[in-house]
Design an enzyme around this catalytic site. Structure first.
Site, PDB file in Angstrom:
ATOM      1  CG  ASP A 200      52.467  76.734  15.230  1.00 38.98           C
ATOM      2  OD1 ASP A 200      51.271  75.706  16.314  1.00 38.98           O
ATOM      3  OD2 ASP A 200      52.376  77.424  14.615  1.00 38.98           O
ATOM      4  CG  HIS A 201      49.735  73.940  20.154  1.00 35.70           C
ATOM      5  ND1 HIS A 201      49.316  75.213  19.932  1.00 35.70           N
ATOM      6  CD2 HIS A 201      47.874  73.401  20.265  1.00 35.70           C
ATOM      7  CE1 HIS A 201      48.147  75.373  20.065  1.00 35.70           C
ATOM      8  NE2 HIS A 201      47.483  74.565  20.212  1.00 35.70           N
ATOM      9  CG  HIS A 263      48.348  78.257  16.281  1.00 31.57           C
ATOM     10  ND1 HIS A 263      48.771  77.890  16.572  1.00 31.57           N
ATOM     11  CD2 HIS A 263      47.170  78.186  16.812  1.00 31.57           C
ATOM     12  CE1 HIS A 263      49.048  77.901  17.912  1.00 31.57           C
ATOM     13  NE2 HIS A 263      48.442  78.123  18.190  1.00 31.57           N
TER      14      HIS A 263
HETATM   15  C1  BG6 Z   1      46.698  79.401  21.054  1.00 26.70           C
HETATM   16  C2  BG6 Z   1      45.693  79.846  21.102  1.00 26.70           C
HETATM   17  O1  BG6 Z   1      47.301  79.271  20.627  1.00 26.70           O
HETATM   18  O2  BG6 Z   1      45.197  78.328  20.048  1.00 26.70           O
HETATM   19  C3  BG6 Z   1      44.726  80.425  22.240  1.00 26.70           C
HETATM   20  O3  BG6 Z   1      46.290  80.936  22.162  1.00 26.70           O
HETATM   21  C4  BG6 Z   1      43.742  79.286  21.103  1.00 26.70           C
HETATM   22  O4  BG6 Z   1      44.063  81.594  21.769  1.00 26.70           O
HETATM   23  C5  BG6 Z   1      44.530  77.748  21.000  1.00 26.70           C
HETATM   24  O5  BG6 Z   1      42.491  78.412  21.587  1.00 26.70           O
HETATM   25  C6  BG6 Z   1      43.628  77.742  19.830  1.00 26.70           C
HETATM   26  O6  BG6 Z   1      43.982  75.472  19.964  1.00 26.70           O
HETATM   27  P1  BG6 Z   1      43.674  74.204  19.692  1.00 26.70           P
HETATM   28  O7  BG6 Z   1      45.065  73.091  19.508  1.00 26.70           O
HETATM   29  O8  BG6 Z   1      42.342  74.305  21.270  1.00 26.70           O
HETATM   30  O9  BG6 Z   1      43.197  74.205  18.420  1.00 26.70           O
END
Ligand code: BG6
Length: 512
Positions: A200-201, A263
């Site tokens: 989960d980045h 997230h």
């Molecule tokens: C991803 C989603 O996991 O997270 C995208 O699939 C989203 O739809 C993105 O735009 C948002 O990531 P960040 O790091 O830009 O907040």
């Protein structure tokens, strides 16, 4: 941009953060995520001298391309997407150890070729290396890849030793509880849990990691961090972008699956969990699972705990943008939500009676992710007259992105010859103190997986606990189709139903 000399990342890492000799194999080598995030992450780790001396990078994909063509693709990805410029000496070190294996994900022989390829690398350098598989493909091929890693012996290589094979799995980890259970079952047929790194980045973001540090290294928070002092918690993950070119994917996903289930739930778990008994992966993940399990079932019915909506045409940054139903690859009668809001109750001693509000949406007023802790109001005995005393409830907000930082709203006397008050904001900004060129989430996550540290990854039972909460909502929405789907103007803060969810408890959303 030059790095700030005060940036702690440049002060060197402690000794135990060194990775052993590693081959990173990327499945989905010509994919979008590989170009935008993974290759730049590897490059920046190389730039910071954090890759092991014996580091090898192998692309695996269906496309038939040569090693040279893959290297050229990778260099182009660094040029276009890296936070730092491509420096020839850094890149040439990585490129010299970069290669490509072509093959189908369901083709056992291709995995045997991959195994031989890795064995040849070991022979050349004369030592054993760990393999880190990075599965960055569409989920439909997760299972064949995993099963072939098992069948070819790659998954079990060096089992029981610290340099055993490891696997990173990209999202989406299932699309509901049933499919997540199935994916976990497939994983467990081939890998032990300690070999598995579910991404989960958000957990790789500096500000998300800092949540733990803020909560558990500052003694002032813990005594207040409970139902006696906190009135409500709001977690917002707002984006100003629309679905763009990802309509095909998004139609199958929607906001609840795409952002809330993973997230936002992770942000909630870190905010609400009990202090872990140790600063290590299992202790932290045990507490996250416990708090997810203490969340009460969500009522998806009318007047319940949820709101969903799609964006309609509107203005963003002075430009007119189309509504969701007019975007490319979206069905004209689509019932996919681009906004979701949920009210959650956590039934434990710390949080009973404190609502947790979660919301996320595309095409909202601006891009912001924040966690706002709203404290109870002070008794109004001293400063009660509302014409002189403008008072707010104290709010501590963790600004996850952009403009990363932390702020606290306090009431203050306005200088003058009589006592008048006004809320003021006390802020800390990471960029002011530490400079702005911080590592990207994927750099930290790839390095952690190479080292074998699972703290910032989702454990199997965590994924299941979160899906268990979200799946009844998804089922109810699927059954309702478009009935109950609201709309909101692109560039706004979401639909009326999102506000109504809070109004029932006399709360309002913060406008971050
Ligand atoms: C991803 C989603 O996991 O997270 C995208 O699939 C989203 O739809 C993105 O735009 C948002 O990531 P960040 O790091 O830009 O907040």
């Amino acid at each position: 941009m030059a790095d700030s000399p005060r940036h702690p990342f440049l002060q060197g890492l402690s000794k135990h953060r060194g990775a052993p000799p590693t081959v990173v194999v990327i499945f989905g080598a010509s994919g979008d995520l590989t170009a935008r995030k993974l290759i730049p992450a590897v490059y920046n780790l190389g730039f910071d001298n954090l890759l092991p001396a014996d580091f090898f990078f192998v692309g695996f994909g269906r496309k038939i391309i040569s090693d040279d063509e893959f290297r050229a693709l990778a260099a182009a990805a660094v040029k276009e997407h890296s936070r730092r410029e491509l420096k020839e000496d850094v890149w040439s070190r990585i490129a010299a150890h970069t290669s490509y294996v072509a093959g189908g994900y369901d083709e056992k022989a291709a995995f045997d070729r991959l195994a031989q390829h890795i064995a040849a690398i070991e022979q050349t350098i004369g030592r054993e290396v760990q393999t880190l598989f990075y599965i960055s493909t569409p989920p439909s091929v997760f299972a064949p890849i995993l099963l072939n890693l098992g069948a070819s012996g790659l998954a079990g290589k060096y089992a029981g030793q610290p340099h055993h094979a490891k696997v990173i799995i990209e999202k989406p980890f299932g699309r509901d509880l049933g499919s997540a259970l199935e994916l976990n079952a497939t994983l467990r047929r081939v890998f032990q849990e300690e070999q598995v790194y579910r991404i989960d980045h958000y957990l790789g973001k500096e500000t998300v990691q800092d949540l733990l540090v803020q909560r558990f290294s500052n003694a002032i928070f813990e005594p207040l961090w409970n139902r006696n002092f906190i009135d409500s918690v709001q977690i917002t993950v707002a984006e100003d972008v629309g679905v763009g070119t990802r309509g095909g994917y998004y139609e199958q996903s929607g906001c609840l699956r795409d952002i809330i289930q993973n997230h936002t739930m992770q942000l909630l778990a870190l905010t609400a969990m009990e202090p872990p008994v140790a600063n290590e992966a299992e202790a932290i993940r045990d507490e996250k699972v416990k708090v997810l399990k203490a969340i009460q079932p969500i009522n998806p019915g009318p007047g319940g705990d949820v709101a969903r909506a799609q964006y309609a045409a509107g203005m963003i940054g002075g430009k007119t943008v189309p509504g969701y139903l007019q975007e490319a690859d979206i069905a004209p009668s689509s019932a996919t939500e681009t906004y979701a809001a949920i009210r959650l109750s956590i039934n434990n001693w710390r949080w009973q009676g404190v609502p947790f509000y979660l919301r996320s949406g595309k095409r909202m007023a601006r891009r912001v992710t924040e966690i706002a802790i709203n404290f109870k109001r002070a008794p109004g005995t001293l400063f009660a007259e509302s014409d002189r005393f403008n008072l707010a409830a104290n709010t501590l907000s963790f600004q996850i992105q952009p403009d990363e930082g932390l702020s606290l709203i306090l009431n203050t006397k306005i200088p003058g010859l009589e006592t008048r008050t006004q809320p003021v904001k006390m802020s800390f900004r990471y960029s002011t103190t530490f400079g702005s060129n911080t590592p990207e989430a994927y750099e930290r996550l790839v390095l952690d997986a190479m080292i074998g540290d699972g703290t910032l990854f989702i454990r199997g039972d965590e994924a299941e606990a979160s899906w268990k909460l979200c799946t009844p909502v998804l089922d109810a929405w699927a059954a309702a189709g478009r009935a109950g789907m609201e709309s909101y103007v692109a560039g706004s803060w979401g639909p009326a139903g999102g506000d109504a969810l809070l109004a029932r408890n006399h709360h309002v959303w913060r406008q971050p």
